[in-house]
Every structure is written in C-alpha cells, then in structure tokens.
Design a protein around this motif. Structure first.
Motif, PDB file in Angstrom:
ATOM      1  N   MET A   1       0.830  -1.198   0.000  1.00 20.34           N
ATOM      2  CA  MET A   1       0.000   0.000   0.000  1.00 20.34           C
ATOM      3  C   MET A   1       0.872   1.259   0.000  1.00 20.34           C
ATOM      4  N   GLU A   2       0.455   2.223  -0.770  1.00 16.76           N
ATOM      5  CA  GLU A   2       1.242   3.451  -0.825  1.00 16.76           C
ATOM      6  C   GLU A   2       0.863   4.389   0.317  1.00 16.76           C
ATOM      7  N   VAL A   3       1.859   4.956   0.945  1.00 13.63           N
ATOM      8  CA  VAL A   3       1.566   5.899   2.029  1.00 13.63           C
ATOM      9  C   VAL A   3       1.481   7.311   1.444  1.00 13.63           C
ATOM     10  N   ASN A   4       0.387   7.962   1.725  1.00 13.84           N
ATOM     11  CA  ASN A   4       0.211   9.317   1.207  1.00 13.84           C
ATOM     12  C   ASN A   4       0.727  10.324   2.227  1.00 13.84           C
ATOM     13  N   HIS A   5       2.036  10.551   2.215  1.00 17.74           N
ATOM     14  CA  HIS A   5       2.581  11.447   3.230  1.00 17.74           C
ATOM     15  C   HIS A   5       2.687  12.880   2.689  1.00 17.74           C
ATOM     16  N   MET A   6       2.455  13.814   3.565  1.00 16.55           N
ATOM     17  CA  MET A   6       2.574  15.229   3.196  1.00 16.55           C
ATOM     18  C   MET A   6       4.042  15.614   3.160  1.00 16.55           C
ATOM     19  N   GLU A   7       4.402  16.282   2.116  1.00 14.73           N
ATOM     20  CA  GLU A   7       5.765  16.766   1.996  1.00 14.73           C
ATOM     21  C   GLU A   7       5.935  17.990   2.911  1.00 14.73           C
ATOM     22  N   GLU A   8       7.031  18.006   3.676  1.00 13.47           N
ATOM     23  CA  GLU A   8       7.255  19.167   4.548  1.00 13.47           C
ATOM     24  C   GLU A   8       8.011  20.256   3.776  1.00 13.47           C
ATOM     25  N   PRO A   9       7.534  21.495   3.819  1.00 16.29           N
ATOM     26  CA  PRO A   9       8.271  22.533   3.099  1.00 16.29           C
ATOM     27  C   PRO A   9       9.604  22.832   3.769  1.00 16.29           C
ATOM     28  N   GLU A  10      10.632  23.006   2.960  1.00 17.01           N
ATOM     29  CA  GLU A  10      11.929  23.406   3.516  1.00 17.01           C
ATOM     30  C   GLU A  10      12.172  24.879   3.268  1.00 17.01           C
ATOM     31  N   THR A  11      11.176  25.526   2.657  1.00 19.18           N
ATOM     32  CA  THR A  11      11.309  26.948   2.361  1.00 19.18           C
ATOM     33  C   THR A  11      10.306  27.747   3.171  1.00 19.18           C
ATOM     34  N   ARG A  12      10.521  29.058   3.190  1.00 20.17           N
ATOM     35  CA  ARG A  12       9.567  29.964   3.837  1.00 20.17           C
ATOM     36  C   ARG A  12       8.967  30.861   2.768  1.00 20.17           C
ATOM     37  N   SER A  13       7.690  31.150   2.919  1.00 24.86           N
ATOM     38  CA  SER A  13       7.026  32.011   1.947  1.00 24.86           C
ATOM     39  C   SER A  13       5.899  32.772   2.617  1.00 24.86           C
ATOM     40  N   GLY A  14       5.624  33.956   2.098  1.00 29.73           N
ATOM     41  CA  GLY A  14       4.497  34.697   2.656  1.00 29.73           C
ATOM     42  C   GLY A  14       4.312  36.043   2.000  1.00 29.73           C
ATOM     43  N   PHE A  15       3.206  36.665   2.372  1.00 21.10           N
ATOM     44  CA  PHE A  15       2.876  38.009   1.890  1.00 21.10           C
ATOM     45  C   PHE A  15       3.365  39.059   2.882  1.00 21.10           C
ATOM     46  N   VAL A  16       3.985  40.088   2.358  1.00 21.59           N
ATOM     47  CA  VAL A  16       4.502  41.169   3.198  1.00 21.59           C
ATOM     48  C   VAL A  16       3.966  42.509   2.674  1.00 21.59           C
ATOM     49  N   ALA A  17       3.175  43.193   3.483  1.00 19.11           N
ATOM     50  CA  ALA A  17       2.678  44.509   3.069  1.00 19.11           C
ATOM     51  C   ALA A  17       3.697  45.575   3.439  1.00 19.11           C
ATOM     52  N   ILE A  18       3.908  46.511   2.517  1.00 20.38           N
ATOM     53  CA  ILE A  18       4.769  47.666   2.805  1.00 20.38           C
ATOM     54  C   ILE A  18       3.839  48.858   2.947  1.00 20.38           C
ATOM     55  N   VAL A  19       3.725  49.376   4.166  1.00 20.61           N
ATOM     56  CA  VAL A  19       2.795  50.484   4.400  1.00 20.61           C
ATOM     57  C   VAL A  19       3.489  51.664   5.071  1.00 20.61           C
ATOM     58  N   GLY A  20       2.829  52.803   5.010  1.00 24.08           N
ATOM     59  CA  GLY A  20       3.366  54.007   5.643  1.00 24.08           C
ATOM     60  C   GLY A  20       2.727  55.228   5.018  1.00 24.08           C
ATOM     61  N   GLN A  21       3.160  56.390   5.463  1.00 25.58           N
ATOM     62  CA  GLN A  21       2.645  57.631   4.900  1.00 25.58           C
ATOM     63  C   GLN A  21       3.112  57.772   3.445  1.00 25.58           C
ATOM     64  N   PRO A  22       2.510  58.690   2.713  1.00 27.45           N
ATOM     65  CA  PRO A  22       2.978  58.930   1.344  1.00 27.45           C
ATOM     66  C   PRO A  22       4.446  59.365   1.336  1.00 27.45           C
ATOM     67  N   ASN A  23       5.165  58.956   0.299  1.00 31.52           N
ATOM     68  CA  ASN A  23       6.513  59.488   0.042  1.00 31.52           C
ATOM     69  C   ASN A  23       7.613  59.004   0.983  1.00 31.52           C
ATOM     70  N   VAL A  24       7.349  57.956   1.750  1.00 31.46           N
ATOM     71  CA  VAL A  24       8.381  57.482   2.680  1.00 31.46           C
ATOM     72  C   VAL A  24       9.366  56.517   2.004  1.00 31.46           C
ATOM     73  N   GLY A  25       9.047  56.097   0.763  1.00 30.96           N
ATOM     74  CA  GLY A  25       9.976  55.225   0.035  1.00 30.96           C
ATOM     75  C   GLY A  25       9.507  53.784  -0.118  1.00 30.96           C
ATOM     76  N   LYS A  26       8.205  53.561  -0.014  1.00 34.98           N
ATOM     77  CA  LYS A  26       7.667  52.195  -0.096  1.00 34.98           C
ATOM     78  C   LYS A  26       7.951  51.557  -1.462  1.00 34.98           C
ATOM     79  N   SER A  27       7.632  52.297  -2.513  1.00 31.94           N
ATOM     80  CA  SER A  27       7.827  51.734  -3.854  1.00 31.94           C
ATOM     81  C   SER A  27       9.309  51.569  -4.165  1.00 31.94           C
ATOM     82  N   THR A  28      10.110  52.534  -3.726  1.00 28.89           N
ATOM     83  CA  THR A  28      11.560  52.450  -3.939  1.00 28.89           C
ATOM     84  C   THR A  28      12.122  51.202  -3.263  1.00 28.89           C
ATOM     85  N   LEU A  29      11.635  50.920  -2.065  1.00 28.68           N
ATOM     86  CA  LEU A  29      12.111  49.735  -1.336  1.00 28.68           C
ATOM     87  C   LEU A  29      11.739  48.451  -2.084  1.00 28.68           C
TER      88      LEU A  29
END
Ligand code: GDP
Ligand code: MG
Length: 316
Positions: A1-29
C-alpha cells in the motif's frame, strides 16, 4: 500500500505589506528588493494608487510576495480616500507588515516640535493597531539623509511606545543600505511554506496596467501643482506585434479640465512628446522589447470625485 505522506516545506514564503505615509519610500524599497522597476516612484506624494504585488524568489530559501501600497494619509478627496482604503485593506491578507517611516521627516519634526510622529503617522499606527497575530517590522528609511544618527533614538522610542514591533531596522531603500538585512529579518518571520507563485512570475499586474503607470509617472514628474493628481491613464491598445518585433501601445491621459489638457500637451506638443519619449524608454526596459507608443489627452470632467470613473480607472 502506498503511504500518502505530506511533503514538509523546507522553504519559507508569505505576503509582506509595505505600508506608511505617502513618500516614505515604499515603492523604492520594493523595486530595490525586486531588482526591477515594477512600481513607479516619484518625489511627489500619492504616486502609488494601487496595491502592487511584487514577487521575489530566493532559491533554496523561499519566496516573498510584497504588496506595495498607496500612502496612508488624511484627505477629504474621494480619490485619496479610496487610495487609503486600498492600503488599509491590503493589511488583511498578509503574514507580515513593514511599516516604513521617513527618518529625515521625523527628525525635522522632532527638532521643530519635539514630536517625531510627523504628519499622519497616527493614522498609520491606527491601521496597524487593528492587526492581530501579524508581526510588524519598523523600517526607518532614508538614513542616508541623516548626518546625526542619534536622532534615530527619539524616533524609535516614540514609535515603539505606540506599536509592538517584532524588529526595528534603519535602511536606505534608495542606496540599498541594510536592505539585505531587512530581507533576512523578513524571512525569519515568515511561515514554513512552499512558494505561492510560479518562479517566473514577478507580478499579477497586467501589462496594460504597467504600461499605463509608466505614462502616469512621467506626467507626475513633468507637471506641477494639482496636475499630477488630476491625471489617470488608460491603455486603449496594447498589442504585441511579432511580425514587427515590437509592442504597439496607445495611451489616453485623462485630465479633469480643459486648461489641464493644454498644460499636458505643452507648447507645440513639447511636453506630451517628452512624456511619450520617457515612458516609452521605461516600457522598453521593462518589457525587453521595442515599443511604439501613441499618446492622447482627453478631458474627463471631475473624474477624481466621481465613483464611476474611480471604478473605471481601478481605484475603487
Ligand atoms: N534619500 C533617500 N530618498 C529616498 C529613499 N527612499 C526613497 N527615496 C525618495 O523618496 C521619494 C518617494 O519615494 P517613493 O518610493 O515614491 O515613496 P512612496 O510614496 O512611499 O512609495 C522618491 O523621490 C525617492 O527617490 C532613501 O532611502 N533615501
Ligand atoms: Mg509608492
């Protein structure tokens, strides 16, 4: 029988919001980290009008999906309020937040008024207060402009009293100082996960949108006073023509009043020509292809206060 095991991620991933007042350099960053000019950036506030996804892959390490956002600020204008909503809403979908401040601005506010929380910083802090279980990094940007680094202390002290930051980091988005350290710190906070987007995908923005932004950027750079804020750009045609090995683009620059149309066009069409030449160069660099760009100017009376127009231009 085949075992259906979940692969463990070895990487990290995610969404990161860049926020702040206008003109602080968000887009430049974000652009600096991506190594590509994806988001337009100028020295004028409210340059960014959308949430802009920028995906960066780090082979073997993982993937960071940045959300560049419009600046959070107070305004009675409909367009501006829509922009702030876009920024605040983007906080709902992220694993981490980078709160950017302009230290040069904070330092001069502190020296003048004894208060480093310049401008509408309270509004940004209020938006962050609503976050639950989302770590926040305080990014002190534009350190290249500070001769005396000791003024960072009162800035950090005031901000950390208002918000529990996971990390505090001074950087220069323009010069790239400490940006690698920031990326390391971001990775440290991201969940173990597989990459969310394909390796060759840097954004979900359509080519048309990117083309329109390069035109709007040049309008913002080459005009003054209220004009930069009275302009919306629509791409009527974006056609890849393999036979000619070029992309044909027709862009319409919408302004709010007749008088503004004349200013955009300039004497004997000189300003419109300059806008076109510069925007085309940006497009050619981004798309890696020759571009033929046509530009038109049209008056769309009072579009920035009109809900239907705001929707049409993608701001609501
Ligand atoms: N000196 C300096 N200027 C910066 C830095 N980061 C951004 N800027 C400038 O600040 C202005 C606003 O940048 P932008 O990225 O459009 O800000 P945003 O409105 O927060 O997206 C532009 O003129 C940038 O060149 C920095 O680290 N140092
Ligand atoms: Mg921006």
């Amino acid at each position: 029988m085949e075992v259906n095991h979940m692969e463990e991620p070895e990487t990290r991933s995610g969404f990161v919001a860049i926020v702040g007042q206008p003109n602080v350099g968000k887009s430049t960053l974000m652009n600096h980290i991506l190594g590509v000019k994806l988001a337009i950036a100028t020295n004028k506030p409210q340059t960014t009008r959308n949430r802009i996804l920028g995906v960066k892959n780090y082979p073997g390490k993982g993937q960071i999906a940045f959300l560049d956002t419009p600046g959070i600020h107070s305004s009675k204008k409909r367009l501006n309020q829509a922009l702030v909503r876009i920024a605040v809403d983007s906080l709902q979908e992220v694993d981490l937040v980078c709160h950017l401040v302009d230290v040069a601005h904070c330092a001069s506010a502190f020296q003048k008024e004894g208060d480093a929380l310049a401008g509408d910083e309270a509004m940004v802090l209020e938006a962050l207060q609503g976050l639950e279980n989302v770590p926040c990094i305080l990014v002190l940007n534009k350190i290249d402009l500070l001769k005396d680094k000791s003024v960072l202390l009162p800035i950090i002290e005031q901000l950390t009293q208002k918000q529990a930051y996971a990390h505090v980091l001074p950087v220069s988005a323009l010069q790239g100082d400490q940006v690698d350290s920031l990326v390391d710190v971001i990775f440290g906070e991201l969940p173990a996960d597989f990459p969310m987007f394909p390796q060759d995908m840097i954004t979900d923005q359509a080519e048309r949108f990117i083309a329109s932004e390069f035109v709007r950027e040049q309008v913002m750079v080459l005009t003054k006073k209220e004009i930069p804020y009275s302009v919306a750009v629509e791409i009527e045609r974006f056609e890849d023509v393999p036979r000619k090995d070029l992309i044909e683009v027709s862009a319409v620059i919408h302004v709010e009043r007749d008088s503004q149309k004349g200013i955009i066009i300039g004497s004997k069409g000189s300003r419109l020509k300059q806008i076109g030449v510069r925007a085309r160069a940006q497009m050619e660099q981004f798309f890696g292809k020759k571009v033929y760009l046509e530009t038109f100017v049209r008056v769309q009376q009072g579009w920035s206060e009109d809900p239907r127009s705001l929707h049409r231009f993608g701001y609501e």
